[in-house]
Design an enzyme around this catalytic site. Structure first.
Site, PDB file in Angstrom:
ATOM      1  N   ASP A 185       0.817  -1.224   0.000  1.00  0.00           N
ATOM      2  CA  ASP A 185       0.000   0.000   0.000  1.00  0.00           C
ATOM      3  C   ASP A 185       0.846   1.267   0.000  1.00  0.00           C
ATOM      4  O   ASP A 185       0.446   2.292   0.548  1.00  0.00           O
ATOM      5  CB  ASP A 185      -0.970   0.029   1.203  1.00  0.00           C
TER       6      ASP A 185
ATOM      7  N   LYS B 189       2.217   2.095  -5.142  1.00  0.00           N
ATOM      8  CA  LYS B 189       2.944   1.607  -6.336  1.00  0.00           C
ATOM      9  C   LYS B 189       2.107   1.765  -7.606  1.00  0.00           C
ATOM     10  O   LYS B 189       2.639   2.030  -8.668  1.00  0.00           O
ATOM     11  CB  LYS B 189       3.302   0.122  -6.162  1.00  0.00           C
TER      12      LYS B 189
ATOM     13  N   GLY C 189      -4.152  -4.378  -4.354  1.00  0.00           N
ATOM     14  CA  GLY C 189      -5.133  -3.400  -4.799  1.00  0.00           C
ATOM     15  C   GLY C 189      -4.394  -2.125  -5.167  1.00  0.00           C
ATOM     16  O   GLY C 189      -3.813  -1.482  -4.309  1.00  0.00           O
ATOM     17  N   HIS C 190      -4.344  -1.824  -6.443  1.00  0.00           N
ATOM     18  CA  HIS C 190      -3.610  -0.642  -6.902  1.00  0.00           C
ATOM     19  C   HIS C 190      -4.598   0.419  -7.366  1.00  0.00           C
ATOM     20  O   HIS C 190      -5.380   0.191  -8.282  1.00  0.00           O
ATOM     21  CB  HIS C 190      -2.638  -1.024  -8.023  1.00  0.00           C
TER      22      HIS C 190
HETATM   23  P1  IMP Z   1      -2.614 -12.840   1.830  1.00  0.00           P
HETATM   24  O1  IMP Z   1      -1.645 -12.314   0.844  1.00  0.00           O
HETATM   25  O2  IMP Z   1      -4.053 -12.611   1.445  1.00  0.00           O
HETATM   26  O3  IMP Z   1      -2.345 -14.272   2.194  1.00  0.00           O
HETATM   27  O4  IMP Z   1      -2.428 -12.019   3.209  1.00  0.00           O
HETATM   28  C1  IMP Z   1      -1.250 -12.113   3.991  1.00  0.00           C
HETATM   29  C2  IMP Z   1      -0.924 -10.755   4.612  1.00  0.00           C
HETATM   30  O5  IMP Z   1      -0.508  -9.853   3.599  1.00  0.00           O
HETATM   31  C3  IMP Z   1      -2.103 -10.093   5.315  1.00  0.00           C
HETATM   32  O6  IMP Z   1      -1.611  -9.362   6.423  1.00  0.00           O
HETATM   33  C4  IMP Z   1      -2.625  -9.119   4.283  1.00  0.00           C
HETATM   34  O7  IMP Z   1      -3.304  -8.030   4.856  1.00  0.00           O
HETATM   35  C5  IMP Z   1      -1.322  -8.687   3.626  1.00  0.00           C
HETATM   36  N1  IMP Z   1      -1.479  -8.240   2.242  1.00  0.00           N
HETATM   37  C6  IMP Z   1      -1.665  -9.000   1.154  1.00  0.00           C
HETATM   38  N2  IMP Z   1      -1.732  -8.254   0.052  1.00  0.00           N
HETATM   39  C7  IMP Z   1      -1.581  -6.981   0.441  1.00  0.00           C
HETATM   40  C8  IMP Z   1      -1.506  -5.741  -0.267  1.00  0.00           C
HETATM   41  O8  IMP Z   1      -1.609  -5.658  -1.487  1.00  0.00           O
HETATM   42  N3  IMP Z   1      -1.328  -4.631   0.507  1.00  0.00           N
HETATM   43  C9  IMP Z   1      -1.173  -4.700   1.853  1.00  0.00           C
HETATM   44  N4  IMP Z   1      -1.217  -5.833   2.545  1.00  0.00           N
HETATM   45  C10 IMP Z   1      -1.415  -6.972   1.838  1.00  0.00           C
END
Ligand code: IMP
Length: 427
Positions: free
Chosen positions: A13, A16, A40-41
């Site tokens: 976040d 990017k 999420g971009h």
């Molecule tokens: P997962 O990638 O859904 O397995 O989540 C694992 C961890 O990474 C969690 O703490 C999510 O909130 C975090 N996370 C995954 N993708 C993002 C992102 O794009 N931005 C911020 N945190 C992320």
């Protein structure tokens, strides 16, 4: 422009999406190398906001090739939804998007497993996005995954799906007490996905290497951030892929010499979403103020992000493990109006002051930030079009970051819009 890799230096976040969107103007190809629709971009063009989860934000330009590499994992229904939504809004997707044959598929059972596992963990849950990321990468490593290319070999696909479902359904029923999945239903849906995705599927490793040979300019796009990297993050509170620059090599099938510059995106303060240690987290009004001013709510899940001051211990780690050659500071405008700014320069741990990010989770959990304090600025930065016109204290803040990290700041983002950007170097 050189071939530039853009990577997150904190917990994701960092902004990017917007940075990649701006740099895309100078590139021919944008290639994403890991993660899935957990990302999420957000990109704002004029009055219109786009939130992209899987497709590189370069797609918002008419004439750029966008590659989803083999290191990315794909939920086909989410990808189709994203493609169709972009097309409804007049974006040229069919002409520009290429999807790797070797990318693994997020299957419906991966999503069920992700959610069921998290529910069983209770207080110790990772706080995943619930998109099936962990189980899909686990299957990939366990050699039971299903790839995009497998969709085009129905008998082989059936065999793998049947074997996986037999195992998974047993686990879902006995361990997690949840619904089971019907083979025919999953199979039929996948065949519909196959037909919709066929036109995008390609040998992207061959394609990207051809582009490089032809002298085309490539922008490599990382998702998540360094501290969420499965090897270099706050394990086990991480995502399941290599979000750091190294992930681009395996995630796209390129050699190390195909990358000329590695730019780390640094939010002017720090945020984290989900569980896990976060030494600079603020539980007071300042944390709330950063969240509200910065709109710090997840682009994928809408969850409020945890907020804190800039953390140099994290950034030093990010400089090293990514081999950063430049920094891109984002959301500088969120700091406008703070009379004092704090910057964490070390962690107090029992009787010692740590200056490197610890590997031991129990140590990180006990760390207390050691801050330096800087004067803030009152004037708004988001209407500034030249670096020299920034408030003196904003320039001092940027210089301080450069000096402490010994890496030059090459770009600054001072707002949501495409135009709120300052280039400190000629590209
Ligand atoms: P997962 O990638 O859904 O397995 O989540 C694992 C961890 O990474 C969690 O703490 C999510 O909130 C975090 N996370 C995954 N993708 C993002 C992102 O794009 N931005 C911020 N945190 C992320």
């Amino acid at each position: 422009m050189a071939n530039i890799l853009v990577v997150g230096t904190q917990w994701g976040d960092e902004g990017k999406g917007k940075v990649v969107d701006c740099l895309t103007e100078k590139a021919n190809v944008v290639a994403r190398y890991q993660g899935g629709n957990n990302a999420g971009h957000t990109v704002v063009i004029g009055d219109t906001e786009f939130i992209l989860h899987l497709i590189p934000s370069g797609i918002l330009h008419d004439d750029k090739v966008c590659i989803i590499g083999n290191g990315v994992i794909i939920d086909p229904s989410a990808l189709i939804e994203e493609i169709e939504e972009l097309q409804r809004r007049g974006i040229r997707v069919e002409e520009n998007l290429r999807v790797s044959k070797s990318a693994h598929l997020i299957m419906p059972y991966h999503i069920l497993m992700d959610r069921a596992k998290e529910a069983r963990k209770g207080e110790k849950k990772i706080g995943t996005t619930g998109r099936g990321i962990g189980p899909t990468y686990a299957d990939k490593a366990a050699r039971s995954g299903i790839r995009v290319v497998d969709l085009f070999w129905p008998e082989y696909f059936k065999e793998r799906l049947a074997a996986n479902l037999a195992d998974i359904n047993e686990t879902l029923v006995h361990l997690h007490n949840t619904e089971v999945l019907d083979f025919n239903e999953v199979y039929d849906k996948c065949m519909v996905y196959r037909d919709k995705l066929e036109r995008y599927v390609d040998d992207t490793d061959i394609l990207i290497n051809e582009y490089i040979k032809e002298g085309k300019t490539i922008l490599y796009e990382g998702a998540q951030g360094t501290l969420l990297d499965v090897d270099h993050g706050t394990y086990p509170y991480v995502t399941s892929s290599n979000a750091t620059s190294g992930g681009a090599l395996t995630g796209l099938g390129i050699g190390p010499r195909c990358i000329d510059e590695v730019f780390g995106v640094v939010k002017a303060y720090t945020t984290r979403v989900g569980g896990g240690p976060f030494p600079v987290e603020l539980f007071d009004n300042t944390g709330n103020l950063l969240r509200e001013k910065g709109g710090e709510y997840g682009a994928t899940t809408g969850r409020p992000r945890r907020c804190g001051w800039l953390d140099m211990v994290v950034l030093r780690h990010a400089v090293r493990v990514n081999g950063l050659t430049g920094l891109i500071i984002t959301k500088l405008d969120v700091l406008d109006g703070f009379s004092k700014l704090k910057v964490c320069v070390g962690y107090k741990y029992r009787d010692s002051l740590l200056t490197e990010f610890p590997k031991e989770l129990p140590i990180i959990q006990e760390c207390v930030p050691h801050y330096e304090e800087y004067d803030g600025w009152a004037e708004p930065t988001n209407s500034v079009t030249h670096y020299n016109d920034l408030p003196d204290n904003a320039k001092a803040y940027i210089n301080m970051i450069e000096e402490k990290l010994s890496v030059p700041v090459v770009m600054l983002s001072t707002g949501k819009r495409r135009t709120d950007i300052l280039y400190l170097r000629d590209f």
